[in-house]
Design a protein around this motif. Sequence first.
Motif, PDB file in Angstrom:
ATOM      1  N   ILE A   1     -14.094  51.708 -40.167  1.00 41.76           N
ATOM      2  CA  ILE A   1     -14.683  52.654 -41.114  1.00 41.76           C
ATOM      3  C   ILE A   1     -14.796  51.951 -42.455  1.00 41.76           C
ATOM      4  O   ILE A   1     -13.783  51.632 -43.087  1.00 41.76           O
ATOM      5  N   ALA A   2     -16.021  51.696 -42.888  1.00 41.69           N
ATOM      6  CA  ALA A   2     -16.239  51.060 -44.189  1.00 41.69           C
ATOM      7  C   ALA A   2     -15.985  52.066 -45.303  1.00 41.69           C
ATOM      8  O   ALA A   2     -16.108  53.280 -45.120  1.00 41.69           O
ATOM      9  N   GLU A   3     -15.626  51.550 -46.460  1.00 39.79           N
ATOM     10  CA  GLU A   3     -15.347  52.440 -47.583  1.00 39.79           C
ATOM     11  C   GLU A   3     -16.588  53.208 -48.011  1.00 39.79           C
ATOM     12  O   GLU A   3     -16.490  54.366 -48.445  1.00 39.79           O
ATOM     13  N   SER A   4     -17.760  52.619 -47.854  1.00 37.01           N
ATOM     14  CA  SER A   4     -18.987  53.330 -48.225  1.00 37.01           C
ATOM     15  C   SER A   4     -19.270  54.510 -47.316  1.00 37.01           C
ATOM     16  O   SER A   4     -19.964  55.447 -47.718  1.00 37.01           O
ATOM     17  N   SER A   5     -18.753  54.495 -46.082  1.00 34.32           N
ATOM     18  CA  SER A   5     -18.982  55.604 -45.166  1.00 34.32           C
ATOM     19  C   SER A   5     -17.881  56.652 -45.206  1.00 34.32           C
ATOM     20  O   SER A   5     -18.017  57.697 -44.563  1.00 34.32           O
TER      21      SER A   5
ATOM     22  N   TYR B   1     -10.717  56.925 -48.078  1.00 39.39           N
ATOM     23  CA  TYR B   1     -10.088  55.778 -48.737  1.00 39.39           C
ATOM     24  C   TYR B   1      -9.371  56.220 -50.014  1.00 39.39           C
ATOM     25  O   TYR B   1      -8.301  55.696 -50.338  1.00 39.39           O
ATOM     26  N   ARG B   2      -9.964  57.169 -50.724  1.00 37.34           N
ATOM     27  CA  ARG B   2      -9.315  57.655 -51.942  1.00 37.34           C
ATOM     28  C   ARG B   2      -8.007  58.370 -51.600  1.00 37.34           C
ATOM     29  O   ARG B   2      -6.994  58.217 -52.302  1.00 37.34           O
ATOM     30  N   LEU B   3      -8.013  59.145 -50.503  1.00 33.51           N
ATOM     31  CA  LEU B   3      -6.785  59.830 -50.085  1.00 33.51           C
ATOM     32  C   LEU B   3      -5.694  58.821 -49.742  1.00 33.51           C
ATOM     33  O   LEU B   3      -4.521  58.992 -50.119  1.00 33.51           O
ATOM     34  N   VAL B   4      -6.050  57.752 -49.031  1.00 34.21           N
ATOM     35  CA  VAL B   4      -5.052  56.757 -48.633  1.00 34.21           C
ATOM     36  C   VAL B   4      -4.531  55.996 -49.853  1.00 34.21           C
ATOM     37  O   VAL B   4      -3.331  55.711 -49.963  1.00 34.21           O
TER      38      VAL B   4
ATOM     39  N   LEU C   1       3.664  56.601 -52.953  1.00 32.68           N
ATOM     40  CA  LEU C   1       4.771  55.974 -52.241  1.00 32.68           C
ATOM     41  C   LEU C   1       5.178  54.644 -52.865  1.00 32.68           C
ATOM     42  O   LEU C   1       6.188  54.050 -52.445  1.00 32.68           O
ATOM     43  N   GLU C   2       4.392  54.157 -53.841  1.00 31.69           N
ATOM     44  CA  GLU C   2       4.662  52.885 -54.513  1.00 31.69           C
ATOM     45  C   GLU C   2       4.692  51.724 -53.528  1.00 31.69           C
ATOM     46  O   GLU C   2       5.600  50.885 -53.523  1.00 31.69           O
ATOM     47  N   VAL C   3       3.674  51.680 -52.674  1.00 34.03           N
ATOM     48  CA  VAL C   3       3.531  50.604 -51.699  1.00 34.03           C
ATOM     49  C   VAL C   3       2.099  50.088 -51.787  1.00 34.03           C
ATOM     50  O   VAL C   3       1.209  50.779 -52.308  1.00 34.03           O
ATOM     51  N   PRO C   4       1.816  48.881 -51.268  1.00 32.53           N
ATOM     52  CA  PRO C   4       0.422  48.392 -51.251  1.00 32.53           C
ATOM     53  C   PRO C   4      -0.444  49.256 -50.340  1.00 32.53           C
ATOM     54  O   PRO C   4       0.019  49.774 -49.312  1.00 32.53           O
ATOM     55  N   ALA C   5      -1.692  49.400 -50.707  1.00 35.19           N
ATOM     56  CA  ALA C   5      -2.627  50.174 -49.898  1.00 35.19           C
ATOM     57  C   ALA C   5      -3.108  49.343 -48.720  1.00 35.19           C
ATOM     58  O   ALA C   5      -3.216  48.116 -48.815  1.00 35.19           O
ATOM     59  N   PRO C   6      -3.388  49.965 -47.590  1.00 39.71           N
ATOM     60  CA  PRO C   6      -3.940  49.215 -46.451  1.00 39.71           C
ATOM     61  C   PRO C   6      -5.258  48.555 -46.830  1.00 39.71           C
ATOM     62  O   PRO C   6      -6.006  49.026 -47.686  1.00 39.71           O
ATOM     63  N   SER C   7      -5.555  47.466 -46.175  1.00 40.67           N
ATOM     64  CA  SER C   7      -6.772  46.715 -46.494  1.00 40.67           C
ATOM     65  C   SER C   7      -8.019  47.382 -45.952  1.00 40.67           C
ATOM     66  O   SER C   7      -9.111  47.193 -46.499  1.00 40.67           O
ATOM     67  N   ALA C   8      -7.913  48.140 -44.894  1.00 40.23           N
ATOM     68  CA  ALA C   8      -9.069  48.794 -44.286  1.00 40.23           C
ATOM     69  C   ALA C   8      -8.567  49.943 -43.435  1.00 40.23           C
ATOM     70  O   ALA C   8      -7.355  50.121 -43.223  1.00 40.23           O
TER      71      ALA C   8
ATOM     72  N   ALA D   1      -9.114  49.589 -48.377  1.00 37.66           N
ATOM     73  CA  ALA D   1      -8.461  50.569 -49.234  1.00 37.66           C
ATOM     74  C   ALA D   1      -7.794  49.898 -50.418  1.00 37.66           C
ATOM     75  O   ALA D   1      -7.580  50.499 -51.455  1.00 37.66           O
ATOM     76  N   GLY D   2      -7.447  48.636 -50.285  1.00 41.55           N
ATOM     77  CA  GLY D   2      -6.826  47.925 -51.393  1.00 41.55           C
ATOM     78  C   GLY D   2      -7.697  46.812 -51.914  1.00 41.55           C
ATOM     79  O   GLY D   2      -7.210  45.752 -52.268  1.00 41.55           O
ATOM     80  N   ALA D   3      -9.005  47.031 -51.961  1.00 45.78           N
ATOM     81  CA  ALA D   3      -9.937  45.979 -52.359  1.00 45.78           C
ATOM     82  C   ALA D   3      -9.699  45.519 -53.775  1.00 45.78           C
ATOM     83  O   ALA D   3     -10.000  44.400 -54.135  1.00 45.78           O
ATOM     84  N   ARG D   4      -9.127  46.394 -54.614  1.00 46.50           N
ATOM     85  CA  ARG D   4      -8.933  45.988 -56.003  1.00 46.50           C
ATOM     86  C   ARG D   4      -7.820  44.961 -56.124  1.00 46.50           C
ATOM     87  O   ARG D   4      -7.632  44.380 -57.179  1.00 46.50           O
TER      88      ARG D   4
END
Length: 661
Positions: free
Chosen positions: A98-102, A107-110, A117-124, A157-160
Motif C-alpha cells: 500500500i503506497a502512501e499516496s493510496s 499512514y497518518r494513523l500509523v 509510543l515514542e518508537v520509529p514508524a514502520p517504513s511501509a 510511514a517513516g519517509a521523513r
Amino acid sequence: MAGPEAGAEAARARALAVLRIRGAALGVALVPAAVAVVLLVGGLTGRIGRADPVTSSGGWDTARWAVTGLALVVLLLAALVTAVVVRARPALSPSVPIAESSAPDLYRLVRDLADRLEVPAPSAIALTPDCDSWLEDRTHRAHAPPRGTAARDGRGAGARGGARAVQAPVLVIGSPFMWWMRVAELRALLAPVVAGTGPSANPDIAAARRFVRGLDAAVAVSANARSPLTAPAPAFVGWVARLLLRACREHALEMERCVAAAASERAQSVDYGLRIVAQEQVGLAYAGWDRLLTRVALPAWRMGRWPSRLDAGVVSALTELSRRDRLAEGFASRLGERPACDLLEEPGAVDRAASLLAARLFHGGPAEPGPDWSPVGWQQYPEEVVDRKWRQEAARLHRVLDALPPAPGEGAQPSRPPAAPERPARPECRIPHPAPQSPGAQSPDALSQAPRSPGPGEPPAPLSSGPLSSAPQSSGPQPPVPGERSADPGPESSGPTLIRVIERLMADEGAGDLVAARLGAELAREERAEAERQAARAPAADGPDAGADAPGAPGIPGIPGVTWGDGLADGLPLFPMQPPRTGRELLADHVTAMVCCAAVDTAGAAPGLDWLDGPVLLVDGVRRSDLGHPVHRLVDDGDAGPLGDWLGEVGVRPEKPVRLV
C-alpha cells in the motif's frame, strides 16, 4: 529496571548470544588458517624447524603444507556458506503493498501511533489476506528498494527519516481487519505491533534477526537444489545452516518473546480498554473469514472463478453471524461507525488485489486473471458459480453412469407401483424400490435438518440470482410416479434425469461404492489436467516476486505489484483449504447437485448464496436446508423414501431431463 526497557534489554542479551554463536562459527572456520600461519611464520623465522628449506626436516614441511591446504579448503567452504547465507533471499510473506499516496490517512494513523509510543514508524504498510498483523524485515537487498528511493517517492510511514526509514520494518495488516474493524479498533489493535519497531531498531537485535533469517534462507536454497552435479555443495551448506539454527534456536525464540513482551508493555498506555474489545473482534473476524473462504470462495475457485470482493464479503458474513448467534448480538451495531477501509483511497481496488492474492495463496490459482480464471461479483455469484457448479457436477455424475456396466435387471420395464392417494396439501412422489412393494400409501417422513444448519435464530436471508417463480402447488399438475410413462409429450427419462441416478443407486448394495470410486477417479483426472493447463499457461509469472516490478497489479489500476511471497513457484497452495473428500462425500455432493438442478428446471427453484454456508437452494425465495438427510439416506443406505417425500413436497419431476454444462 522495569517496563518495556527491561524487555528490550533481555531481548538484546539474547541477540548477543545469537551473535556469539555466529562469532564462534567464524572462529572455528579460522582455526586451521591460524595454525597454518603459525607454522609458516615459524618455519620462515627458524623457530619451528629450520629456516633453510633444503635442510629442514621433512616432517615439519609435510605438516606445514598439509595444514595450509586444509586451511584453504576450510576457508573456501566457509566463504561458500557465508556467501549463501548473505545472498540467499529470506522468506517474504505474500502481501499487497500500500503506497502512501493510496492511503494517506492510514499512514497518518500509523505515524501518530508511533509518535505516541515514542518508537520509529514502520517504513511501509502492506495488506495480507489473513487475520493477523506483524512487522516484517525487508531490508535485504533482494527486497528493499534502492537507498533513498522511498524517500524521494514519498513512500513509507517513516519517509521523513531518510536512510533510517529504509531500515525500519514493514507493517503487514490483515485485510479482513480493514473492512470489519472500525478506525478506533484498528488503532488499538495495531498499537502493540507498531511498538515492536522500538526493539527492532536496536543494532544487535537487527543483526541477530538478519543472521537467523539468512540461515533459514540458506536451508531453503539447499532444499531447492535440483542439479545432481552441484548437489554436494548445497547439501553441505544446508547441513551447516541447520547446525547453526539448532544452536541458536532457543536464544532466537527467547529474543522474539522478549521483544513481544516489551512491545506489549509499551502499548499499555494506548487505548488499553478499546484493545480488549478489538481482540474480541479478531476472534470473530477469524471465524467469519474461515467460513467465507471454505464455504463461499472455495466453490468458486474450483470453478475457475475468484470472488473479487472477499473483504467486503466478510462484513456480510459476520453481520449474518451476529444475526444468528446471540453471543455476537451487539457486534453489528458497530457498523454505524467509520470502518477502517475508509482510510484507503481506493478500497475496491485493494480488495480486488487481496482477493486475487487469497485465491493464489489458499487455492493455488494463476497469478493473473485470464479466460479460465476470471473475477466474479457477489450479485453474479448464484447464477455464475452456484448454478454452474451444480450442473457441472450433475454432468460429471452422468458421465460416470454412462461408463458403468449395466446393473442387474437394468433395461427391463419396471412394473408400475400403485398410485399414491391424492393429498390436497402436497403432491406425492414415490421412488420405486428394487423389489415389488405391497400397495399402500407411504407416509411422509419428518423433514430433517441438514448437517450445515444455521445457528439459533431465524433462517438466513440468502442472496438469490433473481426473481423466483412459485413452486407448483397442489392445484397444479401432479408429478407422475417414476417408472410410469407420462402423458406429457415432453422428454422422458432417457436423457440426464434424476430418476436415472436414483434407480442406479438403488440397483444393488455396491452401486454407491462403485459410483463413488468412479467419481473420485474422474475428479482426480480433471484436477491433474487443470494443474497441467495452469503450469503451461504462465510459467514465468509464478516466481516469488512476480509482478513486483510491474507498475500495477494485473488488471488492478493504482495498486503496486502484488508480492506473491515464497513457496508458490510450483503452483500449489501454501495452505490447502480442506482435506480431500471421501468417495461417499463426493457422491453425496453430486447427487445433491443433481437434485438441485432438477428443482431449478422443473419446480421453479433458484440458486442462492448464504454468507456462512455457501451455495443454497431457494424455493419460493426461502432457503431449503433439509436436503442433506434424504440424500445421505439414498447414498449410504439405498433408501429413496425420504428423498421421494422431499421431491414431492417441492414439486420436482425426477423423470424430466435437466440442463447440464
